[in-house]
Design an enzyme around this catalytic site. Structure first.
Site, PDB file in Angstrom:
ATOM      1  N   ASP A 263       0.925  -0.866   0.011  1.00 12.08           N
ATOM      2  CA  ASP A 263       0.561   0.287   0.152  1.00 12.08           C
ATOM      3  C   ASP A 263       0.733   1.095   0.237  1.00 12.08           C
ATOM      4  O   ASP A 263       1.902   1.557   0.891  1.00 12.08           O
ATOM      5  CB  ASP A 263      -1.443   0.023   0.790  1.00 12.08           C
TER       6      ASP A 263
ATOM      7  N   TYR B 163       2.790  10.054  -0.555  1.00 12.91           N
ATOM      8  CA  TYR B 163       4.193   8.876   0.227  1.00 12.91           C
ATOM      9  C   TYR B 163       5.587   9.323  -0.572  1.00 12.91           C
ATOM     10  O   TYR B 163       6.354   9.386   0.540  1.00 12.91           O
ATOM     11  CB  TYR B 163       3.835   8.059   0.080  1.00 12.91           C
TER      12      TYR B 163
ATOM     13  N   LYS C 199      -2.830   5.676  -4.175  1.00 16.97           N
ATOM     14  CA  LYS C 199      -3.934   7.320  -3.862  1.00 16.97           C
ATOM     15  C   LYS C 199      -3.516   7.924  -5.063  1.00 16.97           C
ATOM     16  O   LYS C 199      -2.315   8.631  -4.767  1.00 16.97           O
ATOM     17  CB  LYS C 199      -4.295   6.961  -2.451  1.00 16.97           C
TER      18      LYS C 199
ATOM     19  N   HIS D 294      -7.071   9.702  -1.407  1.00 16.37           N
ATOM     20  CA  HIS D 294      -6.617   9.565  -0.602  1.00 16.37           C
ATOM     21  C   HIS D 294      -7.315   9.884   0.684  1.00 16.37           C
ATOM     22  O   HIS D 294      -7.602  10.054   1.454  1.00 16.37           O
ATOM     23  CB  HIS D 294      -5.280   9.988  -0.858  1.00 16.37           C
TER      24      HIS D 294
ATOM     25  N   LYS E  88       2.957  -1.075   9.053  1.00 18.29           N
ATOM     26  CA  LYS E  88       4.174   0.094   8.454  1.00 18.29           C
ATOM     27  C   LYS E  88       5.498  -1.484   9.509  1.00 18.29           C
ATOM     28  O   LYS E  88       5.294  -1.269  11.039  1.00 18.29           O
ATOM     29  CB  LYS E  88       4.263   1.054   8.377  1.00 18.29           C
ATOM     30  N   SER E  89       6.356  -1.094   8.733  1.00 21.34           N
ATOM     31  CA  SER E  89       7.535  -1.601   9.513  1.00 21.34           C
ATOM     32  C   SER E  89       9.113  -1.664   8.804  1.00 21.34           C
ATOM     33  O   SER E  89       8.892  -2.066   7.524  1.00 21.34           O
ATOM     34  CB  SER E  89       7.792  -2.550  10.795  1.00 21.34           C
TER      35      SER E  89
ATOM     36  N   ARG F  29      10.160  -7.032  12.546  1.00 16.62           N
ATOM     37  CA  ARG F  29       8.594  -6.748  13.375  1.00 16.62           C
ATOM     38  C   ARG F  29       7.402  -7.383  11.601  1.00 16.62           C
ATOM     39  O   ARG F  29       6.878  -7.412  12.086  1.00 16.62           O
ATOM     40  CB  ARG F  29       8.851  -4.960  13.581  1.00 16.62           C
TER      41      ARG F  29
END
Length: 295
Positions: free
Chosen positions: A59, A64, A89, A122, A246-247, A252
């Site tokens: 995503d 971003y 988006k 968005h 998210k990471s 993780r």
């Protein structure tokens, strides 16, 4: 819900990520990998790790600033394009129809793809563009008709925004990506989605990490020998949410996939749901008033 095994080549262990059917006849992996606030210089490595451990849903968004790096990671992965679900988006600055068309072309060019699996508005921005997000939505309908967007949807739309699309447009959004987590269940918007066959995607699913230290979550995690993040992500899964934590930490990233081999009982689900603080729990901006335009 159709379970589809997505195996990492050469890996000793396979994870199983369910696919969920959308209202347009396509399917979407319930777990994805989010790249919000990941710097472009770190994005290729993070997405590469995610794809290696079994994620098949990425995503991103034009705002971003890392669409090109997402596309690069998908290309160098060696995976078939059709096996990786990619979402992006529309930038808030490009809601007018011709601007939206050019922005979509730019997204495909940045990704170096000839289609995208899911494209979203968005933010609704009801206080900008004369409040006209319907014309913007109708441009997304064009992208779906010509096959360059397999599915289309919205993000951060409130019930009133969704109802206006229902009244004035011809295509029902496949998804609504909204803030949702134990401190802010956003249940009114989720309920509208259920009633109208619009799936909920939960952004900030762990409340930007704030919920991970909550005593209730920590207690349940201890009982199950799971991490607090796994418990919260599992809570989302059992609610039917699509999630994309998210990471940038490989451990993780991998841990967040291990949420399909255990269940929360009704009592645990109710304890986590009871953490809802209503509007006070919201971490991000309110879509009714949010009016950010990038420079």
């Amino acid at each position: 819900m159709d379970d589809r095994k997505r195996r990492r080549e050469g890996a000793a262990v396979a994870i199983t990520i369910p696919d969920i059917s959308l209202n347009d006849g396509t399917t979407i992996p319930q777990l994805g990998f989010g790249v919000f606030q990941i710097e472009p210089k770190d994005t290729v490595a993070a997405v590469t790790t995610a794809l290696e451990v079994g994620y098949r849903h990425i995503d991103t968004a034009e705002m971003y600033g890392n669409e090109a790096e997402v596309g690069e990671a998908v290309r160098v992965s060696g995976l078939d394009r059709g096996s990786v679900y990619v979402t992006s988006k529309l930038n808030n600055g490009f809601h007018r129809p011709d601007d939206a068309r050019r922005a979509f072309d730019s997204t495909l060019a940045a990704l170096k793809m000839d289609y995208i699996d899911l494209f979203l508005i968005h933010w609704p921005l009801p206080t900008l563009y004369d409040g006209d997000y319907v014309s913007t939505w109708k441009v997304l309908e064009e992208f779906q008709r010509d096959g360059r967007a397999r599915s289309i949807g919205v993000s951060n739309f409130q019930v009133s925004h969704l109802q206006r699309l229902a009244d004035e447009a011809s295509v029902v959004p496949a998804v609504n990506q909204i803030e949702a987590h134990p401190y802010f269940g956003n249940d009114e918007v989720r309920a509208y989605g259920r009633e109208h066959n619009i799936l909920t995607e939960a952004w900030s699913p762990i409340a930007q990490g704030k919920v991970l230290d909550d005593p209730t979550v920590v207690d349940i995690a201890g009982q199950l020998d799971r991490t607090p993040a796994q418990v919260v992500l599992r809570w989302h899964v059992q609610r039917g949410d699509i999630i994309f934590p998210k990471s940038t930490t490989p451990k993780r990233i991998e841990e967040n996939t291990r949420i399909f081999d255990f269940e929360l009982d009704d009592a645990a689900m109710e304890r986590i749901t009871a953490l809802d603080k209503g509007e006070a729990g919201r971490q991000g901006p309110n879509p009714d008033t949010f009016a950010y335009l990038p420079n």
